[in-house]
Motif scaffolding. Structure first.
Motif, PDB file in Angstrom:
ATOM      1  N   ARG A 128      27.974  32.993  -6.480  1.00  0.00           N
ATOM      2  CA  ARG A 128      28.345  31.713  -5.882  1.00  0.00           C
ATOM      3  C   ARG A 128      29.869  31.566  -5.813  1.00  0.00           C
ATOM      4  NH1 ARG A 128      24.239  26.707  -7.345  1.00  0.00           N
ATOM      5  NH2 ARG A 128      22.418  27.619  -6.269  1.00  0.00           N
ATOM      6  N   GLU A 129      30.539  31.981  -6.871  1.00  0.00           N
ATOM      7  CA  GLU A 129      31.999  31.916  -6.823  1.00  0.00           C
ATOM      8  C   GLU A 129      32.545  32.794  -5.691  1.00  0.00           C
ATOM      9  OE1 GLU A 129      35.775  33.778  -8.998  1.00  0.00           O
ATOM     10  OE2 GLU A 129      34.441  32.755 -10.419  1.00  0.00           O
ATOM     11  N   ILE A 130      32.009  33.992  -5.549  1.00  0.00           N
ATOM     12  CA  ILE A 130      32.470  34.897  -4.494  1.00  0.00           C
ATOM     13  C   ILE A 130      32.225  34.273  -3.123  1.00  0.00           C
ATOM     14  CG2 ILE A 130      32.015  37.123  -3.381  1.00  0.00           C
ATOM     15  CD1 ILE A 130      31.452  38.233  -6.197  1.00  0.00           C
ATOM     16  N   ALA A 131      31.043  33.706  -2.921  1.00  0.00           N
ATOM     17  CA  ALA A 131      30.710  33.100  -1.637  1.00  0.00           C
ATOM     18  C   ALA A 131      31.621  31.930  -1.319  1.00  0.00           C
ATOM     19  CB  ALA A 131      29.251  32.651  -1.635  1.00  0.00           C
ATOM     20  N   VAL A 132      31.862  31.078  -2.303  1.00  0.00           N
ATOM     21  CA  VAL A 132      32.702  29.897  -2.069  1.00  0.00           C
ATOM     22  C   VAL A 132      34.157  30.304  -1.863  1.00  0.00           C
ATOM     23  CG1 VAL A 132      33.571  27.770  -3.114  1.00  0.00           C
ATOM     24  CG2 VAL A 132      31.138  28.335  -3.246  1.00  0.00           C
ATOM     25  N   THR A 133      34.619  31.325  -2.545  1.00  0.00           N
ATOM     26  CA  THR A 133      35.986  31.802  -2.348  1.00  0.00           C
ATOM     27  C   THR A 133      36.161  32.320  -0.922  1.00  0.00           C
ATOM     28  OG1 THR A 133      36.209  32.368  -4.685  1.00  0.00           O
ATOM     29  CG2 THR A 133      37.722  33.439  -3.158  1.00  0.00           C
ATOM     30  N   LEU A 166      39.450  40.471   3.190  1.00  0.00           N
ATOM     31  CA  LEU A 166      39.374  39.776   4.478  1.00  0.00           C
ATOM     32  C   LEU A 166      40.690  39.811   5.248  1.00  0.00           C
ATOM     33  CD1 LEU A 166      37.126  36.740   3.480  1.00  0.00           C
ATOM     34  CD2 LEU A 166      36.481  38.786   4.777  1.00  0.00           C
ATOM     35  N   SER A 167      41.800  40.064   4.552  1.00  0.00           N
ATOM     36  CA  SER A 167      43.074  40.163   5.277  1.00  0.00           C
ATOM     37  C   SER A 167      43.093  41.355   6.215  1.00  0.00           C
ATOM     38  CB  SER A 167      44.246  40.245   4.297  1.00  0.00           C
ATOM     39  OG  SER A 167      44.272  41.479   3.588  1.00  0.00           O
ATOM     40  N   LEU A 168      42.254  42.351   5.994  1.00  0.00           N
ATOM     41  CA  LEU A 168      42.135  43.457   6.948  1.00  0.00           C
ATOM     42  C   LEU A 168      41.805  42.956   8.339  1.00  0.00           C
ATOM     43  CD1 LEU A 168      39.933  45.895   4.808  1.00  0.00           C
ATOM     44  CD2 LEU A 168      42.365  46.190   5.303  1.00  0.00           C
ATOM     45  N   LEU A 169      41.064  41.851   8.392  1.00  0.00           N
ATOM     46  CA  LEU A 169      40.593  41.301   9.666  1.00  0.00           C
ATOM     47  C   LEU A 169      41.457  40.173  10.205  1.00  0.00           C
ATOM     48  CD1 LEU A 169      36.819  41.106   8.702  1.00  0.00           C
ATOM     49  CD2 LEU A 169      37.853  42.786  10.237  1.00  0.00           C
ATOM     50  N   PHE A 170      42.144  39.452   9.333  1.00  0.00           N
ATOM     51  CA  PHE A 170      42.782  38.215   9.771  1.00  0.00           C
ATOM     52  C   PHE A 170      44.305  38.184   9.662  1.00  0.00           C
ATOM     53  CE2 PHE A 170      38.414  36.896   8.878  1.00  0.00           C
ATOM     54  CZ  PHE A 170      38.108  36.248  10.069  1.00  0.00           C
ATOM     55  N   HIS A 171      44.893  38.989   8.809  1.00  0.00           N
ATOM     56  CA  HIS A 171      46.354  38.990   8.735  1.00  0.00           C
ATOM     57  C   HIS A 171      46.914  39.544  10.040  1.00  0.00           C
ATOM     58  CE1 HIS A 171      50.434  40.154   7.501  1.00  0.00           C
ATOM     59  NE2 HIS A 171      50.307  39.202   6.598  1.00  0.00           N
ATOM     60  N   ILE A 229      39.006  39.022  -2.699  1.00  0.00           N
ATOM     61  CA  ILE A 229      38.434  38.545  -1.438  1.00  0.00           C
ATOM     62  C   ILE A 229      39.522  38.429  -0.369  1.00  0.00           C
ATOM     63  CG2 ILE A 229      37.314  36.583  -0.311  1.00  0.00           C
ATOM     64  CD1 ILE A 229      35.456  38.340  -2.028  1.00  0.00           C
ATOM     65  N   THR A 230      40.709  37.949  -0.758  1.00  0.00           N
ATOM     66  CA  THR A 230      41.824  37.879   0.194  1.00  0.00           C
ATOM     67  C   THR A 230      42.222  39.271   0.657  1.00  0.00           C
ATOM     68  OG1 THR A 230      42.671  35.851  -0.818  1.00  0.00           O
ATOM     69  CG2 THR A 230      44.224  37.146   0.484  1.00  0.00           C
ATOM     70  N   HIS A 233      47.303  39.603   0.482  1.00  0.00           N
ATOM     71  CA  HIS A 233      46.993  40.385   1.678  1.00  0.00           C
ATOM     72  C   HIS A 233      47.637  41.763   1.567  1.00  0.00           C
ATOM     73  CE1 HIS A 233      51.059  39.780   3.257  1.00  0.00           C
ATOM     74  NE2 HIS A 233      50.929  38.473   3.084  1.00  0.00           N
ATOM     75  N   GLY A 234      47.264  42.643   2.472  1.00  0.00           N
ATOM     76  CA  GLY A 234      47.667  44.033   2.356  1.00  0.00           C
ATOM     77  C   GLY A 234      49.141  44.302   2.456  1.00  0.00           C
TER      78      GLY A 234
END
Length: 474
Positions: free
Chosen positions: A436-441, A381-386, A377-378, A347-348
């Motif tokens: 698919r790997e990106i989506a599942v991650t 998305l951590s911009l939104l969830f951390h 990916i972490t 995360h950031g």
């Protein structure tokens, strides 16, 4: 600095004699007395102690007549379990106690208080030689008292007694006179701190990052650093300075030295100048590239990938709360992956950035194998969830955009960190075996977010739909 001392002794006269010595050597010491095994065990669990003075022959409970060395030995074993680096002075009435060899076998020579002076973690003193007690204890009490010579500027950071001890011990170990702290992170019971240490002349000694947590977790992080992080280019990570496992009860600290100039986090860079944001992400990618070099693709089920972030039993709890009937079959699907070493919690706040866009990663407690796309990916998305994510709780993305997560051009419309998000996604594309790997991650990351109470559940569910749509499109 207040010294905290636990005295385990049932003889009132001896208690008085010990207290008199302690008052004479360290007038400000806080002394707690336990007169039985159970009382001592309760205090060990509840309080912090710098030193333990332990009579082996004590009763099981206060006032009981079952005085036995086994009760004192039970206290010793517990102290070694939860605070193995806390010095213990063992008192006994006889030098022939059966437990003495085992007690002394537990002794280590450790620089407990950062003075380049080793201390025996277990000392033995027959009561008939009590005149020697002041000499045994004096140097340690003085070491604790003079930790106060290190000035600690907490800058509003909430530090426990154990945290305080470890920071001052670290500073004194390297000749520091003043420490300014700032909090970089700290979830799941650990703290990640920035420590700026200067000497008596005001000159910089260390700009350091400290991870303080349980002894077990800190030792584990050190192992991960030595085995995996040290393989990366030196510019990608700080260098490990020292691990401190003594002097702070159940806590330990691992300390890393930073080069000067890494004064912002990736979260701050993300919403700044686009070129700076781009440089930061690319620097992290370059710095961690060695983890994925030469790694062949392999087949993994969605369940295997998700369980790296969210265990099966926690998934069951999440599924009972949300209408996600598709998950059962989805988890059985095998997909192509690149499975390699990753940071695991990129995360950031775990990325520090310099003015020229160079980046270093910190906090290695989750380093281990996962999909190669987990780190980018972490980071995205951590911009939104951390909890400190700069876009958390904002107007972007709408739920409609989140459901189109796989359509990057549509997803980033109006994004305050568009360049940063695009760079993270481009990194993921270069690292992964495919979409698919990106989506599942992303699915795995988002399912984990649903277990947290403070997560924006509607946003997480919309993004899950977007990740599933990307998967289905392949």
């Amino acid at each position: 600095m207040t010294a905290y001392v636990l005295v385990v002794e049932d003889d009132p006269d001896f208690i008085g004699a010990i207290q008199e010595v302690l008052r004479g050597l360290s007038p400000g010491a806080t002394v707690q007395v336990a007169q039985s095994r159970d009382a001592a065990l309760a205090l060990l669990a509840a309080s912090f102690f710098d030193i333990i003075i332990l009579d082996l022959k004590i009763p099981a409970t206060d006032g009981a007549l079952d005085v036995d060395s086994q009760h004192g030995f039970a206290v010793f074993r517990r102290a070694q379990t939860i605070a193995s680096g806390t010095p213990v002075v063992v008192l006994t009435g006889s030098p022939a106690e059966d437990f003495i060899p085992e007690l002394l076998g537990s002794a280590r020579q450790v620089d407990v208080w950062g003075e380049n002076r080793n201390v025996r973690t277990v000392d033995f003193l027959p009561k008939y030689k009590f005149d020697s007690f002041p000499g045994i204890i004096q140097a340690s009490l003085q070491s604790i008292d003079t930790l106060a010579d290190v000035e600690l500027d907490r800058s509003g950071v909430d530090l426990s007694t154990q945290d305080d001890r470890l920071i001052r011990i670290f500073a004194r170990r390297y000749g520091g006179a003043r420490v300014v702290t700032s909090l970089l992170g700290g979830l799941s019971g650990a703290k990640v701190l920035r420590l700026r240490v200067t000497n008596a002349q005001g000159a910089p000694v260390h700009d350091a990052v400290a991870k303080i947590g349980s002894i077990e977790d800190v030792v584990d992080e050190g192992r991960r650093f030595d085995n995996d992080v040290a393989r990366l280019e030196p510019r990608a990570t700080p260098r490990k300075l020292i691990t401190l496992e003594a002097g702070a009860k159940t806590s330990a600290g691992v300390f890393y030295g930073l080069a000067a100039g890494f004064d912002e986090t990736a979260f701050q860079a993300a919403t700044g100048v686009p070129d700076h944001a781009r440089a930061a992400v690319r620097s992290v990618e370059r710095g961690t590239r060695q983890w994925g070099q030469g790694v062949n693709q392999s087949r993994r089920t969605v369940q295997e990938i998700r369980s790296r972030l969210l265990k099966d039993e926690r998934l069951e709890v999440v599924l009972r709360q949300y209408d996600l009937e598709w998950v059962g079959e989805f988890e059985k699907a095998p997909i192509q992956t690149r499975w390699c070493c990753t940071h695991g919690d990129m995360h950031g706040e775990n990325v520090l950035v310099s003015a020229d866009g160079s980046a270093v990663i910190i906090d290695y407690g989750d380093v281990g194998e996962a999909t190669a796309s987990l780190d980018p990916i972490t980071l995205e998305l951590s911009l939104l969830f951390h909890p400190k994510g700069p876009l958390r709780g904002g107007a972007w993305p709408t739920h409609a955009q989140a459901a189109a997560w796989g359509n990057l051009d549509r997803y980033v419309q109006g994004c305050p960190a568009e360049t940063f998000v695009r760079e993270c996604r481009a990194w993921a594309g270069r690292a992964a075996a495919g979409n698919r790997e990106i989506a599942v991650t992303a699915y795995a990351y988002l399912m984990r977010q649903l277990k947290y109470e403070d997560t924006d559940k509607a946003l997480a569910l919309a993004l899950l739909a977007g990740a599933k749509a990307l998967f289905d499109a392949t």
